[in-house]
Design an enzyme around this catalytic site. Structure first.
Site: not given
Ligand code: NDP
Length: 307
Positions: A222, A270
């Site tokens: 993250r 991502h």
């Protein structure tokens, strides 16, 4: 125990209903699948659900995340407290993540990022070759993702170390609960941690400073695990040779962010591991069956630990 047919909500702004629903219908032919929340839903399948979804649910037996990371659901004040939350452990996603980790580790280990830069200047110059056995890859997190990546890195001949909250034993892996001890022997640091108050900012100047010099950092967990300005300083000062970043805070990475143009940084949007509906649906169906039989679902989140 639920009645034999259950009502299942699919609520996601990020996962495609056109892809998921036919697969879910095939796997759960006797259950009712809906896309609008209501108080009679038994199980809610969610990944970034539309605003207001939780308020419209009653008390489902289970909220099943369609993602492996659940920090956003845990932080949502509308989450129906007391309802169990399961995260998805999708074999397709686990494989995809290990493939990404191997790609990045090999890119750094084989100096490919340097040769790409040299090519731009038409520079023909060899960098000294190192063996995989000369390198130690340190994994932050030895869970579903970390342990799969560890096995595959070991198969390539790398030394592998790993850090977890509780003591672990994994064949061939040097396991640590003391982060500093692992960092001292780490050349390539891979973040595969859940985002919790304890792990936020773990990729910082102190961490980089304890690693062996000229290594790399790979963040596929993250964005908030990384202190970006401290990474840039570690790259500029030569402590780190390269960084591979897949996740950012915020996302998308703003166009004016210095990470985009830094020569020491590889940016991906991502994509390190996406949920793979073909392998995820059987896992979701398995949890529906468990709930139907009154059994404990797989992958339950520990609300206190935050993952
Ligand atoms: P798991 O829950 O299976 O494993 C988490 C690991 O982190 C465990 O080994 C755990 O320790 C360790 N850990 C947690 N907190 C701490 C701490 N404070 N100190 C030390 N170790 C800690 O998670 P997964 O492997 O399935 O997934 C990890 C994360 O990867 C997800 O939460 C998600 O955020 C991210 N992810 C990113 C994707 C992407 O595309 N970029 C895709 C999929 C996931 P212990 O073993 O003791 O519990």
């Amino acid at each position: 125990m639920l009645p034999s047919s259950v009502k299942i909500l699919f609520a996601s702004q990020t996962e495609s209903a056109e892809v998921w629903l036919p697969l879910l219908r095939q796997a759960l032919p006797h259950d009712e699948l809906v896309v609008l929340p209501d108080p009679s839903v038994d199980i809610a399948l969610v990944a970034t659900p539309p605003a207001g979804t939780f308020q419209k649910l009653g008390r489902p037996k289970l909220v099943q995340s369609l993602w492996m990371g659940v920090e956003k659901l845990l932080a949502d004040p509308a989450y129906p407290r007391g309802v169990p939350l399961a995260r998805l452990v999708d074999p397709g996603m686990v494989s995809a993540m290990s493939e990404t980790v191997l790609s990045y580790v090999l890119d750094w280990h084989r100096h490919l990022y340097r040769y790409r830069m040299q090519q731009r200047g038409r520079e023909w110059k060899r960098v000294e070759q190192r063996m995989a056995a000369d390198r130690t890859v340190g994994l932050l997190g030895l869970g579903e993702l970390g342990s799969d990546a560890a096995r595959k890195l070991l198969a390539l001949g790398f030394n592998v170390a790993g850090w977890s909250r509780r003591p672990k034993a994994l064949a061939g892996v040097r396991c640590f609960t003391d982060l500093d001890e692992m960092l001292r022997i780490t050349d390539a640091l891979v973040c595969l941690l859940p985002l919790t108050p304890q792990t936020a900012g773990v990729l910082n100047a102190r961490t980089f400073g304890m690693m062996r010099r000229a290594g790399c950092v790979i963040n596929v967990a993250r964005g908030a695990h990384l202190v970006a300005r401290e990474l840039i300083a570690a790259l500029d000062g030569g402590q780190l040779a390269h960084a591979y970043l897949d996740v950012f805070d915020p996302e998308p990475l703003p166009a004016n962010d210095p990470l985009w143009a830094h020569p020491g940084v590889t940016v991906t949007p991502h994509i390190a591991a996406l949920t793979e509906p073909r392998t995820a649906v059987p896992k979701v169906a398995e949890n529906v069956e468990r709930v139907r039989r009154g059994e404990t679902p797989a992958g339950l989140v520990d609300f206190e630990a935050g993952y």
